[in-house]
Design a protein around this motif. Structure first.
Motif, PDB file in Angstrom:
ATOM      1  N   ARG A  65       0.821  -1.218   0.000  1.00 17.81           N
ATOM      2  CA  ARG A  65       0.000   0.000   0.000  1.00 17.81           C
ATOM      3  C   ARG A  65       0.851   1.262   0.000  1.00 17.81           C
ATOM      4  NH1 ARG A  65      -2.574   3.703   3.195  1.00 17.81           N
ATOM      5  NH2 ARG A  65      -4.770   4.118   2.677  1.00 17.81           N
ATOM      6  N   ILE A  69       1.007  -0.308  -4.874  1.00 15.80           N
ATOM      7  CA  ILE A  69      -0.331  -0.020  -5.378  1.00 15.80           C
ATOM      8  C   ILE A  69      -1.262   0.276  -4.206  1.00 15.80           C
ATOM      9  CG2 ILE A  69      -2.363  -0.987  -6.508  1.00 15.80           C
ATOM     10  CD1 ILE A  69      -0.335  -0.344  -8.527  1.00 15.80           C
ATOM     11  N   GLU A  70      -2.084   1.306  -4.367  1.00 11.45           N
ATOM     12  CA  GLU A  70      -3.115   1.603  -3.370  1.00 11.45           C
ATOM     13  C   GLU A  70      -4.460   1.738  -4.086  1.00 11.45           C
ATOM     14  OE1 GLU A  70      -4.232   4.814   0.180  1.00 11.45           O
ATOM     15  OE2 GLU A  70      -2.371   5.015  -0.954  1.00 11.45           O
ATOM     16  N   PRO A  71      -5.518   1.131  -3.556  1.00  9.70           N
ATOM     17  CA  PRO A  71      -6.839   1.248  -4.202  1.00  9.70           C
ATOM     18  C   PRO A  71      -7.539   2.543  -3.812  1.00  9.70           C
ATOM     19  CG  PRO A  71      -6.983  -0.213  -2.325  1.00  9.70           C
ATOM     20  CD  PRO A  71      -5.533   0.197  -2.419  1.00  9.70           C
ATOM     21  N   GLN A  73     -11.447   4.753  -4.638  1.00  9.86           N
ATOM     22  CA  GLN A  73     -12.775   4.737  -5.252  1.00  9.86           C
ATOM     23  C   GLN A  73     -13.082   6.116  -5.809  1.00  9.86           C
ATOM     24  OE1 GLN A  73     -16.032   3.859  -2.612  1.00  9.86           O
ATOM     25  NE2 GLN A  73     -17.592   4.175  -4.184  1.00  9.86           N
ATOM     26  N   ASP A  87     -16.155   3.569 -10.064  1.00  6.39           N
ATOM     27  CA  ASP A  87     -14.896   2.968 -10.505  1.00  6.39           C
ATOM     28  C   ASP A  87     -13.966   2.806  -9.308  1.00  6.39           C
ATOM     29  OD1 ASP A  87     -15.710   2.917 -13.123  1.00  6.39           O
ATOM     30  OD2 ASP A  87     -14.476   4.600 -13.784  1.00  6.39           O
ATOM     31  N   PHE A  88     -13.334   1.647  -9.213  1.00  8.01           N
ATOM     32  CA  PHE A  88     -12.291   1.420  -8.208  1.00  8.01           C
ATOM     33  C   PHE A  88     -10.972   1.303  -8.973  1.00  8.01           C
ATOM     34  CE2 PHE A  88     -16.033   0.511  -5.900  1.00  8.01           C
ATOM     35  CZ  PHE A  88     -15.750   0.638  -4.550  1.00  8.01           C
ATOM     36  N   ILE A  89     -10.044   2.187  -8.657  1.00  4.24           N
ATOM     37  CA  ILE A  89      -8.823   2.295  -9.446  1.00  4.24           C
ATOM     38  C   ILE A  89      -7.601   1.878  -8.636  1.00  4.24           C
ATOM     39  CG2 ILE A  89      -9.794   4.131 -10.872  1.00  4.24           C
ATOM     40  CD1 ILE A  89      -8.110   6.123  -9.239  1.00  4.24           C
ATOM     41  N   GLY A  90      -6.561   1.452  -9.365  1.00  4.65           N
ATOM     42  CA  GLY A  90      -5.274   1.174  -8.767  1.00  4.65           C
ATOM     43  C   GLY A  90      -4.339   2.343  -9.014  1.00  4.65           C
ATOM     44  N   TRP A 262      -9.784  -1.640 -11.595  1.00  3.64           N
ATOM     45  CA  TRP A 262      -9.794  -3.066 -11.282  1.00  3.64           C
ATOM     46  C   TRP A 262     -11.208  -3.606 -11.066  1.00  3.64           C
ATOM     47  CZ3 TRP A 262     -11.410  -4.466  -6.312  1.00  3.64           C
ATOM     48  CH2 TRP A 262     -11.374  -3.463  -5.340  1.00  3.64           C
TER      49      TRP A 262
END
Length: 292
Positions: A65, A69-71, A73, A87-90, A262
């Motif tokens: 994290r 990569i951190e998620p 929204q 959308d949920f993005i990386g 993702w």
């Protein structure tokens, strides 16, 4: 140093402290307590065993994290049509340098934002939240936004002939499915340097130039990007609170570069529905993939 932690930073702080505490327990147990238990033929049970088992998991989450990569929204429509709510993005944390997970100080520089990048950063006007916008202006650039038209004069970095301000090329695509208060929006394909992407404009909304941030010494709608800062805008040009309104994005506020979607959910916001508004009611599989 930022004076207020936002939600993401608070989570990072808690995760870092939990990793540190369980790491200390892990080390003490491995090198001090375990040899004594082996002498007494005792088993490792209770909170020590739990803390020791949790440490590798917490450590892996912290590394991924904080540095990989951190998620995130997407909560609003300011980046439509590129990114939509649900959308949920990386976000690549290492794109602009390896930073400590709490205060975002650069430990190892790895790169700088480029024109057209979609970046996540701490809101300069409200450090409690994160924003996602597209980088329009680099340090030294002159940005002009007048009559809903974008012009860029790149920085003069020692060239014999300095660049002049030019309109950013765009091509009308047509009316889009996206709406604002029932009004169909116009969609354009914009060429921002090497990046081609789509933007939206509201044909019924006049330009809000009287609300723009006025840089000292510059007329309204003209900004010269200072050193160590960037100029960011949303792709939904008439529905985005961005650098036009609050000024420049400091480099130290950078969180990372958005690179892929993702998963993408739809939500039911009908107040008369029995379905909870915070639970997804569908998946948009066609949106999964890289971000352009």
């Amino acid at each position: 140093m930022l004076s207020v932690f936002n939600a993401a930073e608070m989570f990072s702080l808690i995760l870092t402290l939990a990793t540190l505490i369980t790491g200390i327990v892990f080390a003490l147990d491995k090198f001090v307590w375990q040899p004594k238990r082996e002498e007494l033929k005792q088993e490792n049970t209770g909170w020590v065993a739990q803390a020791r088992s949790m440490f590798p998991v917490l450590f892996a989450i912290l590394i991924i994290r904080s540095f990989i990569i951190e998620p995130f929204q997407i909560p609003t429509g300011s980046m439509q049509p590129t990114l939509v709510p649900g959308d949920f993005i990386g976000v690549e944390k290492f794109a602009y340098g390896l930073r400590d997970p709490i205060f975002h100080k650069t430990l190892i520089p790895t790169g700088k934002p480029q024109r057209g990048d979609i970046t996540v950063f701490i809101d300069p006007s409200n450090p409690k939240i994160d924003l996602i916008k597209r980088v329009i202006g680099l340090p030294g650039d002159t940005i002009i936004y007048q009559n809903k038209t974008l012009y860029i004069k790149p920085a003069c970095n020692g060239q014999k002939v300095c660049p002049v301000a030019k309109e950013v090329p765009k091509q009308y695509v047509g009316l889009t499915k996206f709406t604002e208060l029932g009004t169909d929006l116009n969609e354009y394909k914009e060429e921002l340097g090497k990046v081609t992407h789509h933007i939206l404009r509201d044909p019924t909304l006049p330009e809000q130039i009287n609300r723009y941030y006025q840089q000292p010494g510059q007329p309204m709608g003209v900004w010269v990007v200072p050193k160590g800062h960037y100029f960011a805008m949303g792709d939904n040009r008439d529905n985005s609170l961005d650098s036009r309104y609050w000024g420049f994005m400091p480099e130290q506020n950078l969180v990372g570069k958005a690179t892929f979607i993702w998963i993408s959910f739809t939500f039911n916001h009908n107040p008369d529905s029995m379905w909870p508004h915070w639970l997804p009611n569908g998946v948009r599989l066609n949106r999964i993939g890289s971000i352009h």
